[in-house]
Design a protein around this motif. Structure first.
Motif: not given
Ligand SMILES: Cc1cc2nc3c(=O)[nH]c(=O)nc-3n(C[C@H](O)[C@H](O)[C@H](O)COP(=O)(O)OP(=O)(O)OC[C@H]3O[C@@H](n4cnc5c(N)ncnc54)[C@H](O)[C@@H]3O)c2cc1C
Length: 419
Positions: A291-298, A354-357
């Motif tokens: 869950t924290a990954q959604w908040v912390r990871d750009p 890394d680009s969120g794809r």
């Protein structure tokens, strides 16, 4: 003294076991071990999926997926036949139910032909002849699709591994990996093992296992739950082959489909609900780290920004049965709410870059003494015999320096061999 093997595979799903089996076939005198965290083979994705042997129609021409699906599917059908495993070459229909889907379905036909898939473009009347319960304005009739039981295939690979002299260990969760001298030390819940080469096929945990071994995976794995419902079979709801909607080209998921099982049952699903645990089979499975990954990871924040509309829709459809019923009724108008009953789920391991794809293709990375399979989404079960041989060739290169052949050469050669 700790147990020593030449090659240790982490993960006893269909990809890890296919790799180990291929390694022993190529190098019968090496010592190969598979370490599986759970107490049974194929406990995660390999035992919780749609059981469809895909044809290769969907995939970007030139991608690893496209190259592996068509030949891999044929190999899988032959493997099942030769090993007495359940398989039926049903074919499948991809159905357009609205005018807006006609252009995308024509594009899919073009892509399928480029990938060498046998298909026909048919009109609504022919759809009704083939599948009287289905309503569509046009469809692709894809001949090369089959259904099986990938859980049974996974167990069959494990049996072969044991027969070939491999060490197959259940209940052996890997907790730490360390490079020491010329070897790799792998600590499990019970003991330590040494290996010359590590192969990471840990599915939903593959990025974590890569990090454990000191390799930056370059992607993070996001779990997406796919929920299924059973569909009562009666006049108006019966289907004889998988029925798929036209997929959204922006997403690596195929959309909720209707799939007859090899056991005669029929299931609807899977949706694609972002899960908050790597074992997120239910809404209430929430792991603080995931869950924290959604908040912390750009990268995950970028994914959230681009995917929120689709994600919200999938979540709503998961919670609101009428939405699911409406989607199914678009293809199968005779279905009533009472025909659908929640029936299990699978959790997809989906790599995010890394680009969120959402990464569409298979991702395999090598380091001097390790091979990491970091994205093996559908159709990895279909293509597992090929992926296994490809990963085994990379592991062999790390082990004894034999160069892994070019992928195309490898595929051509495997296509003409016995599975
Ligand atoms: C809902 C759904 C529907 C799908 N439908 C299809 C389909 O119809 N056709 C198709 O071809 N593909 C389909 N797929 C995809 C297919 O199931 C997967 O691509 C395939 O099973 C991946 O296999 P795997 O071995 O990589 O992963 P997994 O089966 O998940 O295996 C990884 C294993 O690693 C183990 N592991 C993890 N961490 C550790 C550790 N630290 N130590 C030891 N072991 C560890 C896990 O316990 C697990 O057993 C579907 C997937 C899902 C989820």
């Amino acid at each position: 003294m700790s147990e020593r093997h030449d090659i240790v595979v982490v993960g006893g799903g269909i990809v890890g076991l296919a790799t180990a089996r291929a390694l022993l076939a190529a190098l019968p005198h090496t010592s190969v071990a598979v370490l599986e965290a759970e107490r049974r083979w194929g406990a995660h994705q390999s035992g919780h999926n749609s059981n469809v042997i895909h044809s290769g129609i969907y995939y970007e021409p030139g991608s690893l997926k496209a190259a592996m699906a068509r030949v891999g599917g044929e190999l899988m059908i032959r493997y099942c036949q030769e090993h007495g495993l359940p398989v039926a070459r049903t074919g499948k229909l991809i159905v357009a139910t609205a005018d807006s889907q006609l252009a995308p379905i024509a594009e899919l036909a073009r892509r399928g032909r480029q990938n060498g898939v046998t298909l026909r473009e048919i009109g609504g009347a022919e759809v009704s002849e083939l599948e009287p319960s289905v309503r569509a304005i046009a469809a692709l009739d894809v001949a090369d699709t089959a259904i099986t039981d990938f859980g049974a295939v996974t167990r069959s690979y494990a049996e072969e591994l044991a027969e070939q002299g491999g060490a197959a260990r259940l209940g052996a969760r890997v907790l730490a990996i360390e490079t020491r001298g010329d070897g790799i030390v792998i600590r499990t819940e019970q003991d330590e093992l040494e290996a010359a080469v590590l192969v990471n096929c840990a599915g939903l945990a593959s990025d974590l296992v890569a990090r454990m071994s000191g390799t930056d995976p370059g992607v993070r794995v996001q779990p997406f739950r796919g929920e299924y419902s059973s569909l009562a079979q009666r006049a108006g709801t019966t289907v004889h082959r998988p029925i798929y909607p036209v997929p959204d080209p922006e997403l690596p998921f195929l959309g909720v489909h209707i799939t007859p099982g090899i056991d005669g049952s029929v299931h609807v699903g899977p949706n694609a609900v972002p899960a908050f645990s790597r074992a997120g089979y239910r809404w209430r499975d929430i792991d603080p780290g995931t869950t924290a990954q959604w908040v912390r990871d750009p990268a995950m924040r970028r994914l959230a920004r681009s995917y929120w509309r689709d994600g919200a829709r999938e979540m709503l459809r998961s919670l609101a049965k009428p939405m699911l019923v409406a989607d199914v009724r678009a293809m199968l108008p005779g279905v009533r709410s009472g025909d659908l009953h929640r029936d299990g789920a699978g959790v997809r391991a989906q790599a995010v870059d890394d680009s969120g794809r959402l990464v569409d293709d298979f991702v395999v990375r090598t380091s001097p003494r390790a091979v990491h399979v970091l994205n093996a989404p559908s159709p990895a079960a279909t293509s597992s015999l090929l992926i296994g041989r490809y990963v085994a060739a990379l592991a062999r290169e790390a082990y004894d320096g034999t160069p892994a052949p070019n992928l195309r050469v490898l595929i051509e050669a495997f296509g003409s061999e016995s599975p």
